[in-house]
Motif scaffolding. Structure first.
Motif, mmCIF file in Angstrom:
data_model
loop_
_atom_site.group_PDB
_atom_site.id
_atom_site.type_symbol
_atom_site.label_atom_id
_atom_site.label_comp_id
_atom_site.label_asym_id
_atom_site.label_seq_id
_atom_site.Cartn_x
_atom_site.Cartn_y
_atom_site.Cartn_z
ATOM 1 N N TYR A 19 -1.994 -11.751 4.938
ATOM 2 C CA TYR A 19 -1.517 -10.533 4.282
ATOM 3 C C TYR A 19 -1.218 -10.723 2.801
ATOM 4 C CZ TYR A 19 -1.211 -8.378 8.859
ATOM 5 O OH TYR A 19 -1.518 -7.851 10.081
ATOM 6 N N LYS A 22 -5.201 -9.059 -0.930
ATOM 7 C CA LYS A 22 -5.422 -7.616 -0.898
ATOM 8 C C LYS A 22 -6.640 -7.300 -0.028
ATOM 9 C CE LYS A 22 -5.783 -3.810 -4.167
ATOM 10 N NZ LYS A 22 -5.850 -3.446 -5.575
ATOM 11 N N PRO A 23 -6.520 -6.344 0.897
ATOM 12 C CA PRO A 23 -7.662 -6.010 1.755
ATOM 13 C C PRO A 23 -8.876 -5.558 0.934
ATOM 14 C CG PRO A 23 -5.666 -4.952 2.533
ATOM 15 C CD PRO A 23 -5.351 -5.572 1.210
ATOM 16 N N GLU A 24 -10.044 -5.901 1.414
ATOM 17 C CA GLU A 24 -11.287 -5.636 0.697
ATOM 18 C C GLU A 24 -11.570 -4.147 0.509
ATOM 19 O OE1 GLU A 24 -16.029 -6.587 1.330
ATOM 20 O OE2 GLU A 24 -14.548 -7.601 2.564
ATOM 21 N N PHE A 25 -11.213 -3.311 1.473
ATOM 22 C CA PHE A 25 -11.553 -1.898 1.418
ATOM 23 C C PHE A 25 -10.358 -1.004 1.069
ATOM 24 C CE2 PHE A 25 -14.596 -3.797 4.399
ATOM 25 C CZ PHE A 25 -15.749 -3.564 3.671
ATOM 26 N N TYR A 26 -9.340 -1.547 0.487
ATOM 27 C CA TYR A 26 -8.149 -0.776 0.144
ATOM 28 C C TYR A 26 -8.093 -0.555 -1.354
ATOM 29 C CZ TYR A 26 -3.299 0.539 -0.523
ATOM 30 O OH TYR A 26 -2.159 1.199 -0.875
ATOM 31 N N ASP A 27 -7.804 0.687 -1.748
ATOM 32 C CA ASP A 27 -7.644 1.005 -3.159
ATOM 33 C C ASP A 27 -6.399 1.875 -3.306
ATOM 34 O OD1 ASP A 27 -7.783 1.687 -5.814
ATOM 35 O OD2 ASP A 27 -9.814 2.496 -5.723
ATOM 36 N N SER A 28 -5.350 1.314 -3.837
ATOM 37 C CA SER A 28 -4.089 2.046 -3.962
ATOM 38 C C SER A 28 -4.195 3.195 -4.954
ATOM 39 C CB SER A 28 -2.960 1.094 -4.373
ATOM 40 O OG SER A 28 -3.258 0.510 -5.637
ATOM 41 N N ASP A 31 -6.205 7.955 -4.325
ATOM 42 C CA ASP A 31 -5.748 9.349 -4.392
ATOM 43 C C ASP A 31 -5.797 9.879 -5.811
ATOM 44 O OD1 ASP A 31 -5.346 9.611 -1.690
ATOM 45 O OD2 ASP A 31 -3.216 9.099 -1.775
#
Length: 150
Positions: A19, A22-28, A31
């Motif tokens: 953890y 940073k996850p590969e498919f996450y973009d904070s 939005d």
């Protein structure tokens, strides 16, 4: 039944996930990026809703106006992911408030007169669900859609 070998060394998937990376498919910021994209697409104009197909949830309209009396109906000029069914032409004296009632047989094409307006059925281009009609002035009238906040 035989017990698993080295059962003390069995590790769950959660214990294997790191953890700290940073996850590969996450973009904070996704939005914020989506909001900028929609503002650019609308070019400063406002919308009463964003409309989606009720069957597959594909977006069909980003900029529309809600009907004053029939709140489940919308009209628009600019659409996405829509196709006209040129083979299915309907005739109406005007765009009827009964359109929201799924185009009852009594409204379908009959021997029309000159004062009737011809409209074509509009389908979702992803799943071919009937979502509305388009009139001769190329104004789309949606009655079978899911609205969401713009």
């Amino acid at each position: 039944m035989a017990s698993p070998i080295n059962s003390q060394k069995t590790v769950s998937d959660d214990e294997e996930i790191d953890y700290s990376i940073k996850p590969e498919f996450y973009d904070s910021d996704l939005d914020d990026k989506d909001e900028l994209w929609i503002v650019k697409k609308r070019d400063g104009r406002t919308s009463d809703a964003v409309l989606s197909c009720p069957a597959c949830f594909t977006t069909v309209c980003l900029e529309c106006q809600r009907h004053e009396q029939y709140v489940t109906q919308y009209r628009a000029v600019f659409v996405v992911n829509c196709k006209e069914d040129k083979d299915k032409v309907l005739q109406h004296n005007a765009i009827s408030p009964n359109l929201g009632k799924r185009m009852r047989d009594s409204e379908k094409i009959e021997t029309g007169s000159a004062d009737n307006e011809r409209v074509n059925v509009v389908l979702c281009s992803a799943c071919s669900t009937e979502i509305g009609v388009v009139d001769s002035q190329e104004i789309y009238h949606f009655f079978n859609v899911i609205p969401s906040e713009p």
